[in-house]
Each structure stands twice: as structure tokens, then as C-alpha cells.
Design a protein around this motif. Structure first.
Motif, PDB file in Angstrom:
ATOM      1  N   ILE A   1      12.944   2.006   7.066  1.00 40.41           N
ATOM      2  CA  ILE A   1      12.120   1.835   6.048  1.00 40.41           C
ATOM      3  C   ILE A   1      10.855   1.448   6.794  1.00 40.41           C
ATOM      4  O   ILE A   1      10.883   0.607   7.688  1.00 40.41           O
ATOM      5  N   TYR A   2       9.698   2.147   6.444  1.00 38.06           N
ATOM      6  CA  TYR A   2       8.252   1.823   6.886  1.00 38.06           C
ATOM      7  C   TYR A   2       7.503   1.201   5.880  1.00 38.06           C
ATOM      8  O   TYR A   2       7.411   1.860   4.684  1.00 38.06           O
ATOM      9  N   TYR A   3       6.959   0.191   5.883  1.00 38.47           N
ATOM     10  CA  TYR A   3       6.242  -0.642   4.726  1.00 38.47           C
ATOM     11  C   TYR A   3       4.804  -1.303   5.308  1.00 38.47           C
ATOM     12  O   TYR A   3       4.790  -1.559   6.144  1.00 38.47           O
ATOM     13  N   VAL A   4       3.814  -0.768   4.536  1.00 41.30           N
ATOM     14  CA  VAL A   4       2.492  -0.916   4.989  1.00 41.30           C
ATOM     15  C   VAL A   4       2.051  -2.030   3.826  1.00 41.30           C
ATOM     16  O   VAL A   4       1.977  -1.774   2.420  1.00 41.30           O
ATOM     17  N   LEU A   5       1.318  -3.131   4.199  1.00 34.12           N
ATOM     18  CA  LEU A   5       0.843  -4.063   3.506  1.00 34.12           C
ATOM     19  C   LEU A   5      -0.635  -4.529   3.636  1.00 34.12           C
ATOM     20  O   LEU A   5      -0.926  -4.557   4.936  1.00 34.12           O
ATOM     21  N   ASP A   6      -1.340  -4.730   2.722  1.00 36.38           N
ATOM     22  CA  ASP A   6      -2.838  -5.505   2.792  1.00 36.38           C
ATOM     23  C   ASP A   6      -2.561  -6.825   3.333  1.00 36.38           C
ATOM     24  O   ASP A   6      -1.971  -7.682   2.811  1.00 36.38           O
ATOM     25  N   LYS A   7      -3.158  -7.316   4.350  1.00 36.58           N
ATOM     26  CA  LYS A   7      -2.886  -8.525   4.954  1.00 36.58           C
ATOM     27  C   LYS A   7      -3.382  -9.474   4.120  1.00 36.58           C
ATOM     28  O   LYS A   7      -2.769 -10.707   4.140  1.00 36.58           O
TER      29      LYS A   7
ATOM     30  N   GLN B   1       0.871  -1.086  -0.055  1.00 41.08           N
ATOM     31  CA  GLN B   1       0.066  -0.185   0.020  1.00 41.08           C
ATOM     32  C   GLN B   1       0.844   1.139   0.018  1.00 41.08           C
ATOM     33  O   GLN B   1       0.585   2.250  -0.776  1.00 41.08           O
ATOM     34  N   CYS B   2       1.862   1.198   0.917  1.00 38.81           N
ATOM     35  CA  CYS B   2       2.744   2.434   1.032  1.00 38.81           C
ATOM     36  C   CYS B   2       4.165   2.077   1.603  1.00 38.81           C
ATOM     37  O   CYS B   2       3.989   1.037   2.432  1.00 38.81           O
ATOM     38  N   ALA B   3       4.864   2.964   1.550  1.00 41.01           N
ATOM     39  CA  ALA B   3       6.432   2.880   1.995  1.00 41.01           C
ATOM     40  C   ALA B   3       6.886   4.014   2.197  1.00 41.01           C
ATOM     41  O   ALA B   3       6.716   5.210   1.456  1.00 41.01           O
ATOM     42  N   ALA B   4       7.949   4.287   3.225  1.00 40.57           N
ATOM     43  CA  ALA B   4       8.386   5.586   3.368  1.00 40.57           C
ATOM     44  C   ALA B   4      10.077   5.306   3.979  1.00 40.57           C
ATOM     45  O   ALA B   4      10.150   4.053   4.702  1.00 40.57           O
ATOM     46  N   VAL B   5      10.916   6.019   3.699  1.00 42.15           N
ATOM     47  CA  VAL B   5      12.188   6.132   4.531  1.00 42.15           C
ATOM     48  C   VAL B   5      12.165   7.234   5.469  1.00 42.15           C
ATOM     49  O   VAL B   5      11.770   8.192   5.084  1.00 42.15           O
TER      50      VAL B   5
END
Length: 119
Positions: free
Chosen positions: A92-98, A18-22
Motif C-alpha cells: 500500500i502506498y499512502y500520501v498525506l499532507d504533513k 491525499q491519495c493511496a494505491a495498492v
């Protein structure tokens, strides 16, 4: 070597991403971001506190070790935090749909991205 933007775009190619950030954990500021689904400004600042708390706890316990990654499992999402071994204070921050993602592949992808990431 890949730029921050290229690296984040590569993370978003996985199913369920879904999204990611450093994020710079000393300030909570994002150095780059990609995707939608989470207010990344708020998430960057909040997850900076997660990193600080875990590091403080490790020091208090006398653990002489490093954090590979931190997994936060929500009802519908995975949130992954991975400190960069080559750049202290950055993660790194990473968001995923489970329901749509494969956690093992996502963790491996973050590891690969970290190796090629340049600042």
C-alpha cells in the motif's frame, strides 16, 4: 473483507489524506488507486524501486526480519509504504499532507486496512 477500492477509499477518510494505491512490486503496476495530489503511476513505479532496494539491503545485511512500513518525510507530505503480509509482492502506498495529518493514526489505519483487504 473489503475490496481494494473500499480499502483505499477508507484510507482517504483521514484528515490530510491525499491519495493511496495498492501496488504490485514485481511489475510496479497499480492494482487500484484513489485520490489526487501525486502522479500515482510514477509514484507506484518509483516506490517499487524503494521496496526492492530495502529488501536487497536487508538480505545483504543478513537481517531475518520483515518490513512493517517505510516512511518518507518530505517538507509538506508523508509518504508511507506498507508491504502486505498476506500478499507477497504487494504494498500500500499512502500520501498525506504533513500539516493536516496524524502520522500515528495513519500508520494504524494502514494496519487495519491491511487486515480486511481482499483480492
Amino acid at each position: 473483507m473489503a475490496t481494494i477500492k473500499q480499502s483505499l477509499d477508507e484510507l482517504l477518510t483521514l484528515d490530510g489524506a491525499q491519495c493511496a494505491a495498492v501496488v504490485d512490486s514485481s511489475s510496479g503496476m497499480m492494482l487500484g488507486s484513489a485520490g489526487t495530489g501525486v502522479d500515482l503511476e510514477v509514484a507506484a513505479a518509483g516506490n517499487t524501486e524503494v521496496m526492492r532496494a530495502k529488501l536487497k539491503t536487508m538480505r545483504s545485511l543478513g537481517l531475518n526480519d520483515v518490513i512493517e512500513d517505510i516512511l518518507i518525510t518530505l517538507g509538506k507530505q508523508y509518504h508511507l509504504i506498507r508491504p502486505l503480509s498476506r500478499k507477497e509482492g504487494v504494498f500500500i502506498y499512502y500520501v498525506l499532507d504533513k500539516a493536516k495529518s496524524n502520522l500515528a493514526i495513519a500508520r494504524r489505519k494502514m494496519q487495519d486496512i491491511e487486515k480486511d483487504l481482499s483480492f
